[in-house]
Design a protein around this motif. Structure first.
Motif, PDB file in Angstrom:
ATOM      1  N   LEU A 259       1.071  -1.790  -0.203  1.00  0.00           N
ATOM      2  CA  LEU A 259      -0.227  -0.090  -0.174  1.00  0.00           C
ATOM      3  C   LEU A 259       0.457   1.371  -0.220  1.00  0.00           C
ATOM      4  CD1 LEU A 259      -2.631  -0.611   2.388  1.00  0.00           C
ATOM      5  CD2 LEU A 259      -2.944  -0.848  -0.137  1.00  0.00           C
ATOM      6  N   THR A 260       0.226   2.226  -0.619  1.00  0.00           N
ATOM      7  CA  THR A 260       1.048   3.405  -0.861  1.00  0.00           C
ATOM      8  C   THR A 260       1.053   4.434   0.136  1.00  0.00           C
ATOM      9  OG1 THR A 260      -0.342   4.269  -2.284  1.00  0.00           O
ATOM     10  CG2 THR A 260       0.809   3.361  -3.368  1.00  0.00           C
ATOM     11  N   ASP A 261      -0.410   4.322   0.946  1.00  0.00           N
ATOM     12  CA  ASP A 261      -0.959   5.182   2.182  1.00  0.00           C
ATOM     13  C   ASP A 261       0.695   4.197   3.395  1.00  0.00           C
ATOM     14  OD1 ASP A 261      -0.861   7.114   4.128  1.00  0.00           O
ATOM     15  OD2 ASP A 261      -3.596   6.609   3.595  1.00  0.00           O
ATOM     16  N   PRO A 262       1.477   5.111   3.933  1.00  0.00           N
ATOM     17  CA  PRO A 262       1.784   4.173   5.120  1.00  0.00           C
ATOM     18  C   PRO A 262       1.053   4.475   6.327  1.00  0.00           C
ATOM     19  CG  PRO A 262       2.970   6.065   4.925  1.00  0.00           C
ATOM     20  CD  PRO A 262       1.921   6.384   3.516  1.00  0.00           C
ATOM     21  N   THR A 263      -0.145   5.699   6.605  1.00  0.00           N
ATOM     22  CA  THR A 263      -0.745   4.996   7.742  1.00  0.00           C
ATOM     23  C   THR A 263      -2.016   3.873   7.834  1.00  0.00           C
ATOM     24  OG1 THR A 263      -0.759   7.246   8.018  1.00  0.00           O
ATOM     25  CG2 THR A 263      -2.645   6.379   9.127  1.00  0.00           C
ATOM     26  N   ALA A 264      -2.487   4.231   7.145  1.00  0.00           N
ATOM     27  CA  ALA A 264      -3.894   2.858   6.547  1.00  0.00           C
ATOM     28  C   ALA A 264      -2.657   1.800   6.669  1.00  0.00           C
ATOM     29  CB  ALA A 264      -4.321   3.288   5.190  1.00  0.00           C
ATOM     30  N   ALA A 265      -1.530   2.037   6.169  1.00  0.00           N
ATOM     31  CA  ALA A 265      -1.957   0.113   5.865  1.00  0.00           C
ATOM     32  C   ALA A 265      -0.652  -0.224   7.822  1.00  0.00           C
ATOM     33  CB  ALA A 265       0.914   0.228   4.860  1.00  0.00           C
ATOM     34  N   GLY A 266      -0.004   0.810   8.134  1.00  0.00           N
ATOM     35  CA  GLY A 266      -0.081   0.679   9.693  1.00  0.00           C
ATOM     36  C   GLY A 266      -0.758   0.194  10.199  1.00  0.00           C
ATOM     37  N   ARG A 267      -1.914   1.153  10.102  1.00  0.00           N
ATOM     38  CA  ARG A 267      -3.400   0.372  10.731  1.00  0.00           C
ATOM     39  C   ARG A 267      -3.778  -0.681  10.170  1.00  0.00           C
ATOM     40  NH1 ARG A 267      -6.693   6.255  10.465  1.00  0.00           N
ATOM     41  NH2 ARG A 267      -5.679   7.071  11.907  1.00  0.00           N
ATOM     42  N   LEU A 268      -3.792  -0.755   8.988  1.00  0.00           N
ATOM     43  CA  LEU A 268      -4.359  -2.746   8.249  1.00  0.00           C
ATOM     44  C   LEU A 268      -3.480  -3.832   9.613  1.00  0.00           C
ATOM     45  CD1 LEU A 268      -5.832  -2.086   4.933  1.00  0.00           C
ATOM     46  CD2 LEU A 268      -6.682  -2.332   6.343  1.00  0.00           C
ATOM     47  N   PHE A 269      -2.177  -3.259   9.235  1.00  0.00           N
ATOM     48  CA  PHE A 269      -1.334  -4.384   9.587  1.00  0.00           C
ATOM     49  C   PHE A 269      -1.083  -4.677  11.103  1.00  0.00           C
ATOM     50  CE2 PHE A 269       2.417  -5.134  12.059  1.00  0.00           C
ATOM     51  CZ  PHE A 269       3.865  -5.825  11.371  1.00  0.00           C
ATOM     52  N   VAL A 270      -1.600  -3.926  12.233  1.00  0.00           N
ATOM     53  CA  VAL A 270      -2.563  -4.082  13.855  1.00  0.00           C
ATOM     54  C   VAL A 270      -3.361  -4.713  13.671  1.00  0.00           C
ATOM     55  CG1 VAL A 270      -3.323  -3.064  15.090  1.00  0.00           C
ATOM     56  CG2 VAL A 270      -1.166  -2.335  14.107  1.00  0.00           C
ATOM     57  N   VAL A 271      -4.526  -4.949  12.330  1.00  0.00           N
ATOM     58  CA  VAL A 271      -5.702  -5.322  12.487  1.00  0.00           C
ATOM     59  C   VAL A 271      -5.550  -6.609  11.925  1.00  0.00           C
ATOM     60  CG1 VAL A 271      -8.076  -5.930  11.741  1.00  0.00           C
ATOM     61  CG2 VAL A 271      -7.427  -3.018  12.205  1.00  0.00           C
ATOM     62  N   VAL A 272      -4.398  -6.996  10.634  1.00  0.00           N
ATOM     63  CA  VAL A 272      -4.548  -8.627  10.623  1.00  0.00           C
ATOM     64  C   VAL A 272      -3.746  -8.603  11.711  1.00  0.00           C
ATOM     65  CG1 VAL A 272      -2.820  -9.915   9.261  1.00  0.00           C
ATOM     66  CG2 VAL A 272      -4.353  -7.427   8.161  1.00  0.00           C
ATOM     67  N   TYR A 273      -2.600  -8.894  12.840  1.00  0.00           N
ATOM     68  CA  TYR A 273      -2.054  -8.743  13.394  1.00  0.00           C
ATOM     69  C   TYR A 273      -2.501  -9.187  14.786  1.00  0.00           C
ATOM     70  CZ  TYR A 273       1.464  -9.136  17.096  1.00  0.00           C
ATOM     71  OH  TYR A 273       2.119  -9.497  19.018  1.00  0.00           O
ATOM     72  N   ILE A 274      -3.503  -8.434  14.962  1.00  0.00           N
ATOM     73  CA  ILE A 274      -5.076  -9.358  15.924  1.00  0.00           C
ATOM     74  C   ILE A 274      -5.564 -10.255  15.814  1.00  0.00           C
ATOM     75  CG2 ILE A 274      -6.725  -8.453  17.819  1.00  0.00           C
ATOM     76  CD1 ILE A 274      -5.095  -4.930  17.757  1.00  0.00           C
ATOM     77  N   PHE A 275      -6.069  -9.902  15.002  1.00  0.00           N
ATOM     78  CA  PHE A 275      -7.024 -11.123  14.309  1.00  0.00           C
ATOM     79  C   PHE A 275      -6.636 -12.307  13.816  1.00  0.00           C
ATOM     80  CE2 PHE A 275      -9.903  -7.250  14.779  1.00  0.00           C
ATOM     81  CZ  PHE A 275     -10.632  -7.597  15.504  1.00  0.00           C
ATOM     82  N   LEU A 276      -5.200 -12.464  13.796  1.00  0.00           N
ATOM     83  CA  LEU A 276      -5.032 -13.510  12.672  1.00  0.00           C
ATOM     84  C   LEU A 276      -4.210 -14.015  13.291  1.00  0.00           C
ATOM     85  CD1 LEU A 276      -5.033 -12.822   8.608  1.00  0.00           C
ATOM     86  CD2 LEU A 276      -7.466 -14.009  10.260  1.00  0.00           C
ATOM     87  N   VAL A 277      -3.051 -13.353  14.115  1.00  0.00           N
ATOM     88  CA  VAL A 277      -1.762 -13.999  14.614  1.00  0.00           C
ATOM     89  C   VAL A 277      -2.152 -14.519  16.309  1.00  0.00           C
ATOM     90  CG1 VAL A 277       0.502 -13.596  14.951  1.00  0.00           C
ATOM     91  CG2 VAL A 277      -0.213 -12.841  12.922  1.00  0.00           C
TER      92      VAL A 277
END
Length: 282
Positions: free
Chosen positions: A202-220
């Motif tokens: 993703l080109t937007d670092p803010t959106a990428a960081g938020r999605l990273f946290v969501v994926v980390y919590i729910f899938l890891v």
């Protein structure tokens, strides 16, 4: 012993995942060798759980379908051998990962310092490594799912027989359904890696960081936490204490727990109790 092996693997996975998350949060970049150690430990702990669930399913199948042979087949020596076999197979898998990883010409790099965060996709640099990682994961979960499914079918066939103890078969069936649920949670964790790769593009670092946290919590984090929580709620001796801690730390009466243990020990010592044989088998 099998449950302890499963809990150790899940706990190790949680510790490594949390450390890597903290390093990425504070922008800590590692060297390739150090990152490789973390990733190999993560892969090892992630692959131990499906194999252990398969062995636990076979144990339940033997308990229901071959109850008279159960004490002979399922003993301390055979259980230790099964756990050791699981670890040996995983170590061979990790060795192949390392061999494929060393194919990359790290000596041509100006420095072994990584330019990105430590994730498995950053280490799977060669095409053969990526193909092996995908093939190994698919094979592992297909094998584990096939073993659990066949064990479940065998238990269901026995449960439909009129000459079989219905309560024992039903309990084993519910246990195998729990193993299927655990396997699906482990499968969710493996899906996090390709999603992390797509989020990183993703080109937007803010959106990428938020999605990273969501994926980390729910899938890891969540699948591994639910794994230990599910088995804790299933255990009759741990359930009252665990529920009390989850419900605003309401204390469980010590006398109540002591009385329950005393009644359980008294029941187990009574040779005329018909539940003893059933409980020993289960």
């Amino acid at each position: 012993m099998l449950l302890l092996n499963l809990v150790v693997a899940d706990s190790l996975q949680l510790v490594v995942a949390q450390l890597l998350y903290i390093f990425s949060t504070f922008y800590v970049l590692m060297s390739y060798p150090l990152c490789g150690v973390f990733i190999m430990i993560s892969i090892m702990s992630a692959h131990i759980s499906p194999f252990t669930l398969a062995v636990m399913s076979i144990e339940r199948y033997i308990a229901v379908c071959f109850p008279f042979r159960y004490p002979i087949i399922v003993n301390i020596r055979n259980t230790n051998f099964a756990i050791l076999s699981v670890w040996i197979m995983i170590c061979i898998d990790i060795f192949l990962y390392v061999v494929l990883l060393l194919e990359f010409p790290f000596n041509r790099l100006p420095s072994l310092q990584m330019k990105t965060y430590c994730i498995s996709t950053a280490l799977l640099l060669g095409p053969r490594s990526k193909v092996y990682e995908m093939g190994s994961t698919i094979t592992l979960f297909l094998f584990s799912g096939l073993v659990i499914t066949l064990s479940f079918i065998g238990v269901m066939i026995v449960a439909l027989s009129a000459s079989t103890d219905k309560a024992s078969a039903d309990k084993a069936r519910n246990m195998l359904l729990l193993h299927m649920f655990q396997l699906s949670l482990n499968l969710m964790s493996t899906m996090a890696l390709p999603i992390f790769t797509e989020v990183a593009t993703l080109t937007d670092p803010t959106a990428a960081g938020r999605l990273f946290v969501v994926v980390y919590i729910f899938l890891v984090m969540m699948p591994r936490c639910l794994s230990a929580l599910t088995y804790g709620l299933k255990d009759s001796s741990l359930r009252p204490i665990l529920v009390s801690r989850l419900c605003c730390h309401v204390q469980v009466s010590t006398n109540t727990v002591t009385a329950q243990k005393h009644d359980l020990q008294k029941t187990e010592k009574d040779p005329s109790n018909p539940e003893i044989t059933k409980r020993n088998i289960l």
